[in-house]
Design an enzyme around this catalytic site. Sequence first.
Site, short mmCIF file in Angstrom:
data_model
loop_
_atom_site.label_atom_id
_atom_site.label_comp_id
_atom_site.label_asym_id
_atom_site.label_seq_id
_atom_site.Cartn_x
_atom_site.Cartn_y
_atom_site.Cartn_z
N GLY A 10 0.84 -1.20 0.00
CA GLY A 10 0.00 0.00 0.00
C GLY A 10 0.88 1.25 0.00
O GLY A 10 1.89 1.28 0.68
N ILE A 126 1.64 3.06 7.00
CA ILE A 126 0.90 3.97 7.87
C ILE A 126 0.49 3.25 9.15
O ILE A 126 0.22 3.88 10.16
CB ILE A 126 -0.36 4.57 7.18
N ASP A 127 0.46 1.90 9.12
CA ASP A 127 0.01 1.14 10.29
C ASP A 127 1.01 1.14 11.45
O ASP A 127 0.66 0.78 12.57
CB ASP A 127 -0.27 -0.32 9.90
N GLY A 170 -5.71 0.12 9.79
CA GLY A 170 -5.01 -0.65 10.82
C GLY A 170 -5.51 -2.07 10.76
O GLY A 170 -6.52 -2.42 11.37
N ARG A 271 -23.96 7.24 13.93
CA ARG A 271 -23.59 7.19 12.51
C ARG A 271 -22.11 6.84 12.38
O ARG A 271 -21.36 6.97 13.34
CB ARG A 271 -23.84 8.56 11.86
N GLN A 279 -6.47 8.56 4.47
CA GLN A 279 -5.33 8.54 5.40
C GLN A 279 -4.00 8.27 4.70
O GLN A 279 -2.94 8.51 5.26
CB GLN A 279 -5.54 7.43 6.44
#
Length: 347
Positions: A10, A126-127, A170, A271, A279
């Site tokens: 990713g 990013i995780d 995540g 919601r 992100q």
Amino acid sequence: MKIGVLTGGGDCPGLNAVIRGAVRKALLLGHEVVGIKNGWRGLLDKNHYTLDHEAISGILHRGGTILGSSRTNLYEEGKNYYQQAIENYKAMGLDALIAIGGEDTLGVAAKLYKDGINVIGVPKTIDNDLSGTDYTFGFDTAINIATEAIDRLHTTAESHNRVLVVEVMGRHAGWIALHSGLAGGADITLIPEKPTTIKEIAAVLKQRHDRGKTFSIVVASEGAKVTTESDEDSSLVLQNLKKDSFGHVALGGVGNIVADAIEKETGFETRAVVLGHIQRGGTPTAYDRVLGSRFGIKAAELVEAGDFGKMTALRGTKIVSVSLDEAVGTLKTVDDETYNEAQTLFG
Ligand code: F6P
């Protein structure tokens, strides 16, 4: 030396900073650099081009990757990809490879190193779930984007007396949820490492509303394990069963399901908002540009030193190297101590 650089998995803000740092340092040291397009796929296709000063000019602040990416697994069972990749590496006249990626891309890099290829890894995700490094680049940008979203959702949740569930990325680790939840003042944060039931979530929210609050913010990792009861079989997590070549299912949807369940359990209007790829897109923060640049420089230095089979890493404020095996051995997940700190501020 002729050095190949590729980006896999990713995409992630800061990839271009790493490419720029590695190329500039390698050129200074007198090496030649080629960019391999679309991750490991490019090694199979011999898809590459020269990375000179011109090719890397003006990319520092840009999100994504100028090299493109893919989730190609060279060690996919039943395929002869890795033999082909090794043949192509030799045919392309490469002496070394800098692979910028997460657990999957670097898992392939570790295997290639054992199969005789001179590889250096750079930790991207990013995780923030790679071991051996305090932080991966891209994480800071992701948590800043998520925090800004939570801030915005706070004001609308308050105006409408609603519960808002914010689903962040995540897959296996809850770092993005935990950090953006802390920074944004989430009332409860749901992470993969801490399975939770709807009744437990509802109890926290009801207690808060009993104190007079009329709205709440729930931050949920896409990989959060939420069940209706304590029984794992009643899992609420929606999983699209389509798998990538590393065997990962595409996650997404837990936020909506949890929101419906919270509304049923508490009676509060609830919601959901799924932040998804927002992100990962766009310009990197200054922190990620600096970390990415430093990782890139270090990767070129490791190539120069012939110190292969290593990954660049951040330890405290220093850039060091660790073995690729250490980095991909186990995922860095949220530990109890860190979770307990965040939990203090729930409700
Ligand atoms: O590993 C980074 C990550 O952004 C995960 O948080 C997420 O599960 C996954 O990639 C999504 O990947 P893609 O957008 O390529 O399907």
